[in-house]
Design a protein around this motif. Structure first.
Motif, short mmCIF file in Angstrom:
data_model
loop_
_atom_site.label_atom_id
_atom_site.label_comp_id
_atom_site.label_asym_id
_atom_site.label_seq_id
_atom_site.Cartn_x
_atom_site.Cartn_y
_atom_site.Cartn_z
N VAL A 188 0.98 -1.06 -0.07
CA VAL A 188 0.06 0.12 0.06
C VAL A 188 0.95 1.26 -0.03
O VAL A 188 0.21 2.39 -0.25
CB VAL A 188 -1.01 -0.07 1.20
CG1 VAL A 188 -0.30 0.12 2.56
CG2 VAL A 188 -2.20 0.83 0.99
N SER A 189 2.15 1.23 0.45
CA SER A 189 2.99 2.24 0.39
C SER A 189 2.46 3.38 1.12
O SER A 189 1.88 3.14 2.27
CB SER A 189 3.52 2.65 -0.99
OG SER A 189 4.49 3.59 -0.92
N THR B 119 -0.95 6.58 -1.99
CA THR B 119 -1.50 7.41 -3.01
C THR B 119 -2.84 6.87 -3.66
O THR B 119 -3.80 7.49 -3.70
CB THR B 119 -0.39 7.35 -3.96
OG1 THR B 119 0.63 7.99 -3.39
CG2 THR B 119 -0.74 8.16 -5.16
N THR B 120 -2.59 5.53 -3.94
CA THR B 120 -3.67 4.80 -4.62
C THR B 120 -4.94 4.77 -3.63
O THR B 120 -6.24 4.78 -3.95
CB THR B 120 -3.47 3.35 -5.26
OG1 THR B 120 -2.48 3.81 -6.33
CG2 THR B 120 -4.53 2.68 -5.96
N ILE C 79 -1.46 -3.48 3.46
CA ILE C 79 -0.16 -4.07 3.99
C ILE C 79 1.05 -3.64 3.34
O ILE C 79 1.08 -3.56 2.12
CB ILE C 79 -0.43 -5.75 3.53
CG1 ILE C 79 -1.64 -6.53 3.86
CG2 ILE C 79 1.22 -6.47 4.08
CD1 ILE C 79 -2.05 -6.67 5.27
N GLU C 80 1.73 -3.19 4.27
CA GLU C 80 3.12 -2.43 3.89
C GLU C 80 4.23 -3.10 5.00
O GLU C 80 4.12 -3.17 5.99
CB GLU C 80 3.29 -0.93 3.91
CG GLU C 80 4.29 -0.32 3.71
CD GLU C 80 5.10 -0.56 2.41
OE1 GLU C 80 4.45 -0.59 1.13
OE2 GLU C 80 6.26 -0.77 2.26
N SER D 206 7.60 -1.67 4.77
CA SER D 206 8.68 -0.72 5.07
C SER D 206 8.23 0.06 6.06
O SER D 206 7.18 1.17 6.00
CB SER D 206 8.89 0.13 3.94
OG SER D 206 9.61 1.47 3.93
N VAL E 143 7.60 4.29 5.24
CA VAL E 143 6.63 4.60 4.29
C VAL E 143 5.31 4.30 5.16
O VAL E 143 4.12 5.15 4.89
CB VAL E 143 6.42 4.04 2.83
CG1 VAL E 143 7.55 4.42 2.00
CG2 VAL E 143 6.29 2.39 3.04
N ARG F 73 4.43 -11.74 2.23
CA ARG F 73 4.85 -13.04 2.17
C ARG F 73 4.54 -14.10 3.42
O ARG F 73 4.27 -15.16 3.18
CB ARG F 73 6.30 -13.36 1.92
CG ARG F 73 6.91 -12.74 0.90
CD ARG F 73 8.46 -13.23 0.60
NE ARG F 73 8.83 -12.65 -0.62
CZ ARG F 73 9.45 -11.28 -0.70
NH1 ARG F 73 9.68 -10.66 0.39
NH2 ARG F 73 10.01 -10.76 -1.79
N GLN G 283 7.95 -7.31 -6.78
CA GLN G 283 8.73 -8.50 -6.11
C GLN G 283 8.69 -9.52 -7.37
O GLN G 283 7.96 -9.52 -8.12
CB GLN G 283 8.19 -9.02 -4.96
CG GLN G 283 8.32 -7.96 -3.78
CD GLN G 283 9.79 -7.55 -3.11
OE1 GLN G 283 10.68 -8.39 -3.74
NE2 GLN G 283 9.66 -6.94 -2.22
C1 SAM Z 1 5.31 0.30 -6.27
S1 SAM Z 1 5.18 0.73 -4.65
C2 SAM Z 1 3.41 0.79 -4.31
C3 SAM Z 1 2.56 1.95 -4.57
C4 SAM Z 1 1.31 2.09 -4.08
N1 SAM Z 1 0.41 0.89 -4.67
C5 SAM Z 1 0.49 3.27 -4.60
O1 SAM Z 1 -0.17 2.85 -6.00
O2 SAM Z 1 0.30 4.29 -4.15
C6 SAM Z 1 5.68 -0.83 -3.73
C7 SAM Z 1 5.40 -1.09 -2.35
O3 SAM Z 1 5.32 -2.40 -1.99
C8 SAM Z 1 6.06 -2.63 -0.75
N2 SAM Z 1 6.48 -3.98 -0.71
C9 SAM Z 1 7.35 -4.58 -1.48
N3 SAM Z 1 7.28 -6.04 -0.96
C10 SAM Z 1 6.61 -6.14 0.18
C11 SAM Z 1 6.40 -7.35 0.65
N4 SAM Z 1 6.47 -8.65 0.61
N5 SAM Z 1 5.18 -6.94 2.02
C12 SAM Z 1 4.69 -5.75 2.13
N6 SAM Z 1 4.98 -4.58 1.14
C13 SAM Z 1 5.91 -4.74 0.13
C14 SAM Z 1 7.13 -1.57 -1.05
O4 SAM Z 1 7.90 -1.10 0.29
C15 SAM Z 1 6.34 -0.55 -1.57
O5 SAM Z 1 5.98 0.60 -0.61
#
Ligand code: SAM
Length: 226
Positions: A80-81, A84-85, A101-102, A104, A107, A129, A150
């Motif tokens: 979800v970062s 934004t969406t 779910i995020e 990091s 963020v 995962r 990923q």
């Molecule tokens: C491309 S960004 C997402 C942008 C968001 N969907 C938007 O449109 O606002 C990808 C996000 O996925 C998160 N992410 C990547 N692998 C993940 C995982 N295994 N579990 C949770 N978050 C993950 C990253 O930290 C990052 O914030």
């Protein structure tokens, strides 16, 4: 400015002399979440949705007119970062909820603040995962929206859909070919992902489309869980 509905409930189109933009009705008037423009139309405030910042609206503009509806759905959002969406999805819901779910913490802090203003957003700091990290907070959902970039994204999706997606529910997967293999042609990667989703996990592929030029080497796959 002329406001009209689109085929997606809660997503509107605004036409002016010079351009056409997609917007959602702002649930928190006066607040712009990521610097997007706010428009006042017929006494209501709308937020302009930037297709270069969001794969859902990029997919809509790329010609995927039969995207899963968002309004009043229970949604599990993987990656979800900062939201934004998810903030536009939040605008579109009357009932319904978004579990975000995020993994990091940096963020996620921003998403937590967003969720304080919007009661239909549930922030969960966890790795997508490891479904066991959030299985006690998330209930059966109508839609899984995944944007994690990923290499094992089909497996991540499959595991979450197996556990949380209802039968007949839909999945929206944003696939970034560069996260999987930079040496292979994007179309080949997208085909392999679809094969895995169909043959290993038993999903029905409903639509597939590239979202160039909004996101280079990205495609969106829509699945249904039989
Ligand atoms: C491309 S960004 C997402 C942008 C968001 N969907 C938007 O449109 O606002 C990808 C996000 O996925 C998160 N992410 C990547 N692998 C993940 C995982 N295994 N579990 C949770 N978050 C993950 C990253 O930290 C990052 O914030």
């Amino acid at each position: 400015m002329i406001l009209s509905k689109t085929s997606i409930n809660g997503l509107f189109q605004v036409k002016s002399d010079t351009k056409t933009r997609l917007v959602t009705r702002n649930k928190v008037p006066g607040i712009s979440v990521y610097g997007e423009q706010l428009l006042s139309i017929n006494g209501e405030e709308y937020r302009v949705w930037d297709p270069y910042r969001s794969k859902y609206v990029a997919a809509f503009l790329s010609g995927m007119k039969k995207l899963p509806q968002i309004q009043d759905k229970k949604i599990l959002y993987l990656g979800v970062s900062t939201g934004t969406t998810a903030s536009h999805f939040s605008d579109m819901l009357n009932t319904g909820i978004i579990y975000g779910i995020e993994f990091s913490p940096k963020v996620m802090r921003k998403f937590f603040r967003l969720a304080e203003q919007r009661s239909n957003l549930v922030p969960i700091l966890a790795d997508a995962r490891k479904t066991e990290e959030y299985s006690s907070y998330v209930f059966e959902v109508d839609l899984i929206y995944q944007d994690v970039a990923q290499p094992d994204q089909a497996t991540i999706f499959g595991r979450n859909a197996h556990e949380f997606l209802k039968r007949g529910g839909h999945g929206f997967l944003a696939v970034k070919s560069q996260s999987i293999d930079v040496t292979v042609e994007p179309d080949e990667i997208f085909s392999k992902q679809m094969e895995e989703l169909e043959q290993e996990f038993g999903f029905e592929i409903q639509q597939y489309h590239s979202i160039d030029p909004f996101e280079k080497k990205h495609a969106v796959i829509i699945i249904k869980k039989p």
